[in-house]
Write a protein that holds these residues in place. Sequence first.
Motif, mmCIF file in Angstrom:
data_model
loop_
_atom_site.group_PDB
_atom_site.id
_atom_site.type_symbol
_atom_site.label_atom_id
_atom_site.label_comp_id
_atom_site.label_asym_id
_atom_site.label_seq_id
_atom_site.Cartn_x
_atom_site.Cartn_y
_atom_site.Cartn_z
ATOM 1 N N THR A 124 50.954 35.545 44.526
ATOM 2 C CA THR A 124 49.828 34.781 44.012
ATOM 3 C C THR A 124 50.294 33.997 42.794
ATOM 4 O OG1 THR A 124 49.099 36.606 42.611
ATOM 5 C CG2 THR A 124 48.165 36.499 44.838
ATOM 6 N N GLU A 125 49.498 32.998 42.404
ATOM 7 C CA GLU A 125 49.868 32.207 41.226
ATOM 8 C C GLU A 125 49.766 33.043 39.958
ATOM 9 O OE1 GLU A 125 47.843 28.435 41.027
ATOM 10 O OE2 GLU A 125 48.321 27.982 43.110
ATOM 11 N N ALA A 126 48.809 33.952 39.902
ATOM 12 C CA ALA A 126 48.601 34.846 38.759
ATOM 13 C C ALA A 126 47.628 35.934 39.197
ATOM 14 C CB ALA A 126 48.035 34.075 37.561
ATOM 15 N N ALA A 127 47.497 36.940 38.375
ATOM 16 C CA ALA A 127 46.526 38.007 38.651
ATOM 17 C C ALA A 127 45.106 37.449 38.493
ATOM 18 C CB ALA A 127 46.747 39.163 37.680
ATOM 19 N N PRO A 128 44.114 38.124 39.079
ATOM 20 C CA PRO A 128 42.731 37.666 38.911
ATOM 21 C C PRO A 128 42.341 37.604 37.444
ATOM 22 C CG PRO A 128 42.843 39.364 40.601
ATOM 23 C CD PRO A 128 44.192 39.315 39.936
ATOM 24 N N LYS A 129 41.544 36.589 37.126
ATOM 25 C CA LYS A 129 41.076 36.439 35.742
ATOM 26 C C LYS A 129 39.689 35.820 35.732
ATOM 27 C CE LYS A 129 43.457 32.065 35.277
ATOM 28 N NZ LYS A 129 44.643 31.418 34.822
ATOM 29 N N TYR A 130 39.020 35.977 34.613
ATOM 30 C CA TYR A 130 37.683 35.430 34.434
ATOM 31 C C TYR A 130 37.779 34.007 33.898
ATOM 32 C CZ TYR A 130 32.855 34.889 32.986
ATOM 33 O OH TYR A 130 31.581 34.427 32.829
ATOM 34 N N HIS A 131 36.988 33.101 34.450
ATOM 35 C CA HIS A 131 36.922 31.715 33.990
ATOM 36 C C HIS A 131 35.498 31.462 33.501
ATOM 37 C CE1 HIS A 131 37.164 27.388 33.862
ATOM 38 N NE2 HIS A 131 38.438 27.421 34.232
#
Length: 123
Positions: free
Chosen positions: A87-94
Amino acid sequence: MSPTFSAFIGFYPTTDLAATHAFYVGTLGLTLARDQGTCHIYAVAGGGFLGFCLREAVTLPPTVVLTLVTEDVDGVYETLHKAGVKTEAAPKYHAEYGIYHFYVRGPSGERVEVQRFDRKIHL
């Protein structure tokens, strides 16, 4: 009189229909709704479909994103991680959009976003 639509299909090109099928069915768990030979159509909840058609070359602008909405963003992330998908990065809040999400690349380079909304969308 306004038309009544029963479904939505977004069609995208792929250079490898078998790899695309393995990713969307085998890894993400979508269902093949229709096999048209050189095009496969996969069911997504709520009357939505993703279609992939075999093409010699694929050029998608980086702004094209296929978004799959789920309450279990972390579960999908773990499934992909265990399958060896980067994945491009781990899940995060936007905060600006009120979503929790991450991005991954599909077999033909398409950018796929997996996300959850803070609030349900009401139709």
